[in-house]
Design a protein around this motif. Structure first.
Motif, short mmCIF file in Angstrom:
data_model
loop_
_atom_site.label_atom_id
_atom_site.label_comp_id
_atom_site.label_asym_id
_atom_site.label_seq_id
_atom_site.Cartn_x
_atom_site.Cartn_y
_atom_site.Cartn_z
N VAL A 13 1.31 2.40 -1.50
CA VAL A 13 2.62 3.33 -1.11
C VAL A 13 3.57 3.26 -1.98
CG1 VAL A 13 4.33 3.67 0.69
CG2 VAL A 13 1.84 3.29 1.31
N ASP A 14 3.81 1.95 -2.41
CA ASP A 14 5.14 1.88 -3.53
C ASP A 14 4.81 2.66 -4.73
OD1 ASP A 14 6.44 0.36 -1.49
OD2 ASP A 14 5.91 -1.46 -2.55
N ALA A 15 3.67 2.31 -5.42
CA ALA A 15 3.06 3.13 -6.58
C ALA A 15 3.27 4.54 -6.61
CB ALA A 15 1.89 2.71 -7.07
N LEU A 16 3.04 4.95 -5.37
CA LEU A 16 2.98 6.69 -5.04
C LEU A 16 4.53 7.28 -4.91
CD1 LEU A 16 -0.38 7.12 -3.26
CD2 LEU A 16 0.24 7.27 -5.63
N ARG A 17 5.16 6.26 -4.44
CA ARG A 17 6.62 6.66 -4.13
C ARG A 17 7.23 7.18 -5.38
NH1 ARG A 17 8.63 1.99 -1.53
NH2 ARG A 17 7.76 2.79 0.30
N ALA A 18 6.88 6.54 -6.58
CA ALA A 18 7.49 6.63 -7.61
C ALA A 18 7.20 8.07 -8.23
CB ALA A 18 7.43 5.65 -8.72
N ALA A 19 5.91 8.47 -7.91
CA ALA A 19 5.20 9.81 -8.18
C ALA A 19 5.90 10.84 -7.36
CB ALA A 19 3.84 9.80 -8.31
N LEU A 64 -3.85 3.92 5.27
CA LEU A 64 -3.07 4.45 4.14
C LEU A 64 -2.53 5.75 4.56
CD1 LEU A 64 -1.97 4.01 1.38
CD2 LEU A 64 -4.32 4.95 0.43
N ALA A 65 -3.14 6.85 5.06
CA ALA A 65 -2.74 8.09 5.28
C ALA A 65 -1.47 7.86 6.24
CB ALA A 65 -3.75 9.12 5.85
N ASP A 66 -1.61 7.06 7.19
CA ASP A 66 -0.28 6.91 7.97
C ASP A 66 0.80 6.48 7.42
OD1 ASP A 66 -1.96 7.97 10.17
OD2 ASP A 66 -2.26 5.62 10.71
N LEU A 67 0.62 5.49 6.47
CA LEU A 67 1.85 4.77 5.76
C LEU A 67 2.30 5.68 4.83
CD1 LEU A 67 0.35 1.14 4.89
CD2 LEU A 67 2.11 1.82 6.39
N LEU A 68 1.47 6.51 4.00
CA LEU A 68 1.86 7.71 3.11
C LEU A 68 2.56 8.71 4.01
CD1 LEU A 68 -1.28 7.96 1.06
CD2 LEU A 68 1.05 6.88 0.23
N THR A 69 2.30 8.97 5.13
CA THR A 69 3.06 10.23 5.67
C THR A 69 4.43 9.49 6.17
OG1 THR A 69 0.88 11.20 6.38
CG2 THR A 69 3.00 11.61 7.91
#
Length: 175
Positions: A165-171, A23-28
């Motif tokens: 990742v999609d949910a956090l993109r909006a934030a 997840l950390a890799d995807l968020l980065t």
């Protein structure tokens, strides 16, 4: 060009924590600077050095000593992935007996965006304190996502992480 926004990734001791590096890799890759803080038990499940190498920031689980510099840059948002019954209930009550809870309480008080992805079994979800505590967090502005997003580790496919990742993109402030 400004630096990428900072996401504090708070990791609790539930099975998806064992794959939190993915997840950390995807968020980065999605444009976040990721700083991981783990609950004390979750920290024992992680390869903290490898995760620090992946994110460029130390993985925190302990309070820093007075006078020590803050090892993470200021956060723009936070995500609790996975969020456990224990952490959610203690957080809703305002407890700060771990670094993870202290960080969450400060962020909540500062009004920063916080997303929660619970990983709580059916029996604990039925506990009489759980529902009211989730409502309390929601009323305080926390976005609590459907608990079905996080399943057992063998079900944590890239598409499951993509929901996070999609949910956090909006934030993200630059979204």
């Amino acid at each position: 060009m400004s630096e990428a926004p900072v996401l504090y990734l708070i990791v609790c001791a539930a099975p998806p924590a064992q794959r939190i590096g993915e997840l950390a890799d995807l968020l980065t890759a999605d444009g976040w600077r990721v700083c991981v803080t783990a609950t004390p038990i979750a920290a024992t499940w992680l390869d903290r050095d490898a995760l620090a190498d992946r994110t460029g920031h130390p993985v925190r689980a302990e309070w820093r000593h007075p006078g020590d510099p803050e090892p993470h840059p200021p956060a723009d948002a936070a995500a609790v992935v996975p969020a456990t019954f224990n952490t959610l209930n203690k957080w809703a009550a305002g407890a700060s007996d771990t670094l993870a809870l202290g960080v969450l309480n400060e962020m909540l008080g500062a009004g920063l965006p916080i997303h929660v992805f619970p990983r709580v079994n059916a029996a604990l979800s039925a506990h009489p304190a759980y529902g009211p505590n989730l409502r309390r967090l929601r009323e305080a502005g926390v976005v609590v996502h459907d608990g079905d997003v996080l399943r057992s580790p063998d079900e944590m496919t890239p598409s499951r992480w993509a929901v996070v990742v999609d949910a956090l993109r909006a934030a993200r402030p630059d979204a």
